[in-house]
Scaffold this motif. Structure first.
Motif, PDB file in Angstrom:
ATOM      1  N   VAL A  12       0.849  -1.196   0.000  1.00  0.00           N
ATOM      2  CA  VAL A  12       0.000   0.000   0.000  1.00  0.00           C
ATOM      3  C   VAL A  12       0.886   1.248   0.000  1.00  0.00           C
ATOM      4  O   VAL A  12       1.842   1.347   0.780  1.00  0.00           O
ATOM      5  CB  VAL A  12      -0.938   0.012   1.230  1.00  0.00           C
ATOM      6  CG1 VAL A  12      -1.753   1.293   1.287  1.00  0.00           C
ATOM      7  CG2 VAL A  12      -1.858  -1.204   1.201  1.00  0.00           C
ATOM      8  N   VAL A  13       0.556   2.186  -0.865  1.00  0.00           N
ATOM      9  CA  VAL A  13       1.308   3.432  -0.957  1.00  0.00           C
ATOM     10  C   VAL A  13       1.034   4.279   0.286  1.00  0.00           C
ATOM     11  O   VAL A  13      -0.123   4.575   0.604  1.00  0.00           O
ATOM     12  CB  VAL A  13       0.920   4.227  -2.224  1.00  0.00           C
ATOM     13  CG1 VAL A  13       1.655   5.560  -2.281  1.00  0.00           C
ATOM     14  CG2 VAL A  13       1.173   3.405  -3.474  1.00  0.00           C
ATOM     15  N   LYS A  14       2.103   4.636   0.989  1.00  0.00           N
ATOM     16  CA  LYS A  14       1.984   5.499   2.172  1.00  0.00           C
ATOM     17  C   LYS A  14       2.342   6.938   1.835  1.00  0.00           C
ATOM     18  O   LYS A  14       1.813   7.865   2.439  1.00  0.00           O
ATOM     19  CB  LYS A  14       2.883   4.997   3.305  1.00  0.00           C
ATOM     20  CG  LYS A  14       2.477   3.630   3.825  1.00  0.00           C
ATOM     21  CD  LYS A  14       1.082   3.677   4.394  1.00  0.00           C
ATOM     22  CE  LYS A  14       0.640   2.328   4.923  1.00  0.00           C
ATOM     23  NZ  LYS A  14      -0.744   2.345   5.374  1.00  0.00           N
ATOM     24  N   ALA A  15       3.254   7.131   0.897  1.00  0.00           N
ATOM     25  CA  ALA A  15       3.656   8.467   0.447  1.00  0.00           C
ATOM     26  C   ALA A  15       4.135   8.356  -0.986  1.00  0.00           C
ATOM     27  O   ALA A  15       4.726   7.347  -1.369  1.00  0.00           O
ATOM     28  CB  ALA A  15       4.774   9.017   1.333  1.00  0.00           C
ATOM     29  N   LEU A  16       3.864   9.388  -1.783  1.00  0.00           N
ATOM     30  CA  LEU A  16       4.297   9.414  -3.172  1.00  0.00           C
ATOM     31  C   LEU A  16       4.715  10.842  -3.514  1.00  0.00           C
ATOM     32  O   LEU A  16       3.898  11.761  -3.477  1.00  0.00           O
ATOM     33  CB  LEU A  16       3.173   8.948  -4.103  1.00  0.00           C
ATOM     34  CG  LEU A  16       3.431   9.012  -5.605  1.00  0.00           C
ATOM     35  CD1 LEU A  16       4.656   8.206  -6.008  1.00  0.00           C
ATOM     36  CD2 LEU A  16       2.200   8.546  -6.373  1.00  0.00           C
ATOM     37  N   ASN A  17       5.990  11.003  -3.812  1.00  0.00           N
ATOM     38  CA  ASN A  17       6.562  12.310  -4.154  1.00  0.00           C
ATOM     39  C   ASN A  17       6.947  12.293  -5.625  1.00  0.00           C
ATOM     40  O   ASN A  17       7.931  11.663  -6.007  1.00  0.00           O
ATOM     41  CB  ASN A  17       7.799  12.596  -3.293  1.00  0.00           C
ATOM     42  CG  ASN A  17       7.499  12.559  -1.813  1.00  0.00           C
ATOM     43  OD1 ASN A  17       6.377  12.769  -1.381  1.00  0.00           O
ATOM     44  ND2 ASN A  17       8.509  12.288  -1.018  1.00  0.00           N
ATOM     45  N   ILE A  18       6.165  12.994  -6.446  1.00  0.00           N
ATOM     46  CA  ILE A  18       6.377  13.020  -7.895  1.00  0.00           C
ATOM     47  C   ILE A  18       7.010  14.348  -8.279  1.00  0.00           C
ATOM     48  O   ILE A  18       6.559  15.413  -7.843  1.00  0.00           O
ATOM     49  CB  ILE A  18       5.037  12.850  -8.648  1.00  0.00           C
ATOM     50  CG1 ILE A  18       4.340  11.554  -8.227  1.00  0.00           C
ATOM     51  CG2 ILE A  18       5.265  12.881 -10.154  1.00  0.00           C
ATOM     52  CD1 ILE A  18       2.916  11.426  -8.765  1.00  0.00           C
ATOM     53  N   GLU A  19       8.034  14.289  -9.106  1.00  0.00           N
ATOM     54  CA  GLU A  19       8.659  15.514  -9.610  1.00  0.00           C
ATOM     55  C   GLU A  19       7.721  16.189 -10.609  1.00  0.00           C
ATOM     56  O   GLU A  19       7.183  15.538 -11.496  1.00  0.00           O
ATOM     57  CB  GLU A  19       9.997  15.213 -10.301  1.00  0.00           C
ATOM     58  CG  GLU A  19      11.069  14.695  -9.382  1.00  0.00           C
ATOM     59  CD  GLU A  19      11.550  15.700  -8.339  1.00  0.00           C
ATOM     60  OE1 GLU A  19      11.250  16.918  -8.439  1.00  0.00           O
ATOM     61  OE2 GLU A  19      12.228  15.248  -7.402  1.00  0.00           O
ATOM     62  N   THR A  20       7.555  17.492 -10.446  1.00  0.00           N
ATOM     63  CA  THR A  20       6.747  18.268 -11.384  1.00  0.00           C
ATOM     64  C   THR A  20       7.626  19.188 -12.227  1.00  0.00           C
ATOM     65  O   THR A  20       7.163  19.744 -13.206  1.00  0.00           O
ATOM     66  CB  THR A  20       5.689  19.106 -10.645  1.00  0.00           C
ATOM     67  OG1 THR A  20       6.346  19.956  -9.699  1.00  0.00           O
ATOM     68  CG2 THR A  20       4.693  18.204  -9.919  1.00  0.00           C
ATOM     69  N   GLU A  21       8.862  19.338 -11.826  1.00  0.00           N
ATOM     70  CA  GLU A  21       9.831  20.160 -12.553  1.00  0.00           C
ATOM     71  C   GLU A  21      11.024  19.287 -12.916  1.00  0.00           C
ATOM     72  O   GLU A  21      11.181  18.185 -12.391  1.00  0.00           O
ATOM     73  CB  GLU A  21      10.309  21.323 -11.669  1.00  0.00           C
ATOM     74  CG  GLU A  21       9.201  22.218 -11.139  1.00  0.00           C
ATOM     75  CD  GLU A  21       8.567  23.077 -12.207  1.00  0.00           C
ATOM     76  OE1 GLU A  21       9.287  23.475 -13.144  1.00  0.00           O
ATOM     77  OE2 GLU A  21       7.354  23.333 -12.126  1.00  0.00           O
ATOM     78  N   ARG A  22      11.897  19.794 -13.748  1.00  0.00           N
ATOM     79  CA  ARG A  22      13.134  19.072 -14.055  1.00  0.00           C
ATOM     80  C   ARG A  22      13.989  18.993 -12.802  1.00  0.00           C
ATOM     81  O   ARG A  22      13.912  19.847 -11.929  1.00  0.00           O
ATOM     82  CB  ARG A  22      13.890  19.786 -15.160  1.00  0.00           C
ATOM     83  CG  ARG A  22      13.170  19.723 -16.497  1.00  0.00           C
ATOM     84  CD  ARG A  22      14.023  20.354 -17.554  1.00  0.00           C
ATOM     85  NE  ARG A  22      15.150  19.477 -17.841  1.00  0.00           N
ATOM     86  CZ  ARG A  22      15.351  18.883 -19.003  1.00  0.00           C
ATOM     87  NH1 ARG A  22      14.504  19.061 -19.976  1.00  0.00           N
ATOM     88  NH2 ARG A  22      16.388  18.106 -19.181  1.00  0.00           N
ATOM     89  N   GLY A  23      14.814  17.958 -12.713  1.00  0.00           N
ATOM     90  CA  GLY A  23      15.720  17.822 -11.587  1.00  0.00           C
ATOM     91  C   GLY A  23      15.203  16.840 -10.552  1.00  0.00           C
ATOM     92  O   GLY A  23      14.204  16.156 -10.754  1.00  0.00           O
TER      93      GLY A  23
END
Length: 164
Positions: free
Chosen positions: A136-147
């Motif tokens: 189960v996903v507890k946290a998801l940090n997706i990049e929205t910018e380059r880098g």
């Protein structure tokens, strides 16, 4: 639809390198009953992935594991042979489990695919880091910018600490 905290990971298979060679392994076997930090990358050996993203997780391996994480895993839309070579070349062997998503099945099922056809790279994975507990996903940090910012090892360490 993109995965979000509280969602169960899609029931797909990854290809992993084992002592017995390359094998297909279902997500529920990889993630079931375990706490796993997963980093998703557009591609093995690509500049940002190789110089900025993966190295941070290799360096933070001990600190992440000290927070109760069982495994750090890396997935990219590459075949297992490329992922194995990248693990060896990067120093990730024994620290980061490489999960080959050669046909982007996980990336698509998770809503984390990225079309880089215009750059000659085809369908890839978005750059992200997530904490998964027993599938189960507890946290998801997706990049929205380059880098590498939201999905960096430093950010993930703070995320895992905050959920401990």
């Amino acid at each position: 639809m993109t995965l979000k905290p509280g969602d169960k990971l899609p029931a797909v298979e990854f290809t992993v390198a084992t002592a017995d060679g390359s094998q297909k392994m279902p997500a529920d076997v990889i993630f079931g009953g375990r706490k796993v930090v997963v980093i998703g990358l557009p591609g093995a050996f690509t500049p940002t992935c190789s110089m900025n993203h993966l190295p941070g997780f290799i360096a933070a391996h001990d600190a992440i594991k000290a927070l109760g994480v069982d495994t750090i895993a890396c997935t990219a839309v590459n075949d297992i042979h490329v992922m194995k070579a990248w693990a060896k070349a990067s120093g990730a062997e024994g620290k980061v489990t490489m999960l080959a998503d050669g046909n982007a099945e996980f990336a698509k099922a998770a809503g984390l695919e990225l079309d880089l056809t215009s750059a000659g790279m085809g369908l890839r994975s978005r750059r992200y880091a997530m904490l998964v507990d027993d599938g189960v996903v507890k946290a998801l940090n997706i990049e929205t910018e380059r880098g590498v910012n939201a999905s960096s090892a430093e950010t993930m360490l703070e995320t895992v600490k905050g959920l401990a």
